[in-house]
Design an enzyme around this catalytic site. Structure first.
Site, PDB file in Angstrom:
ATOM      1  CD  GLU A  58      -1.317  -2.219   2.267  1.00 38.30           C
ATOM      2  OE1 GLU A  58      -0.136  -2.606   2.080  1.00 38.30           O
ATOM      3  OE2 GLU A  58      -2.066  -2.721   3.114  1.00 38.30           O
ATOM      4  CB  CYS A  86      -0.605  -3.324   8.841  1.00 38.93           C
ATOM      5  SG  CYS A  86       0.544  -2.052   8.272  1.00 38.93           S
ATOM      6  CB  CYS A  89      -1.067   0.184   5.177  1.00 42.80           C
ATOM      7  SG  CYS A  89       0.572  -0.449   4.742  1.00 42.80           S
TER       8      CYS A  89
END
Lengths: 159, 159
Positions: A58, A86, A89
């Site tokens: 990302e 996560c 990101c």
């Protein structure tokens, strides 16, 4: 083309990014950024290759999209990523003002867009993204499972 | 040298990074990564210069530290940063396994290490960092306030 098929079409391209990661012995996660029906950024996980914990799919896709736009603001963009973002990101999605996040497999343990926290869409931050999970989730999960199976076989020296 | 003075000494160096950002017309936030009493990474906010929402001081310092170590794992490292980390940077701290975060000014609205969330030290994630805030907080706040004052003057054309 209806919206479901359109999303599948874009996720297939994000999945191809994940396959690139797989081929490089990286946890296979891929991402693309789409604006006005056009891909403006793409990336795959390169944590090990670049020896950089910030080199998630990302992050690379967001940086690449911003570069192609010559603007860090990605207001009208949709991020497609094969796994739920996560914590880091999710923060990058908020910071870059991405409008929508569509992800493949849920990360029940550490996912921060839907599972553990819903940080991309939280009213606590100045920007919010709409979030849709579960697009192509079987394929997106299988490639990750296959990767970790191979890693275990390599480590244990047996299948 | 006692621990308080030691922290001040390192924060002064992170503050010099913030001054570099100030000189580049960036929100003045600076960071360094310290391991075994040595600086192994540094960075300052370059969001506008690089046109990249991920180019926060902490991210650049973490990437630079990992590069100098040839390893993304920063287990034995301390990050000094002049402002409390945002959501994205808190995630990068967790992902890079940094041991300790020492920051200057608290970000009451969006800080994710102490104020809004305590994500760097959360037991929900596989790695946790100890967090200390408020080191050199007056200077770290003043430089940010000065920056925004100048931006307003530029915009309004008056002091």
């Amino acid at each position: 083309m209806d919206i479901k098929n359109k999303r599948l079409q874009w996720m297939r391209i994000a999945f191809r990014e994940a396959e690139k990661a797989f081929e490089c012995d990286e946890v296979p996660i891929g991402a693309i950024v789409v604006k006005n029906n056009k891909i403006i950024g793409r990336g795959y996980n390169q944590t090990e290759t670049l020896k950089d914990a910030t080199a998630h799919a990302e992050m690379i896709a967001i940086t690449s999209a911003a570069s192609s736009q010559d603007d860090w603001r990605l207001d009208d963009c949709t991020l497609y990523v094969t796994k739920e973002p996560c914590l880091m990101c999710a923060g990058a999605i908020v910071n870059s003002r991405i409008k929508m996040v569509i992800f493949g497999v849920y990360d029940k343990n550490y996912g921060c867009a839907a599972s553990l926290y819903q940080l991309c869409s939280s009213p606590k931050f100045p920007h919010r993204a709409a979030v849709v999970g579960g697009v192509m989730q079987n394929e997106c999960l299988q490639i990750i499972q296959e990767f970790f199976h191979i890693q275990r076989v390599k480590k244990d020296g047996k299948n």
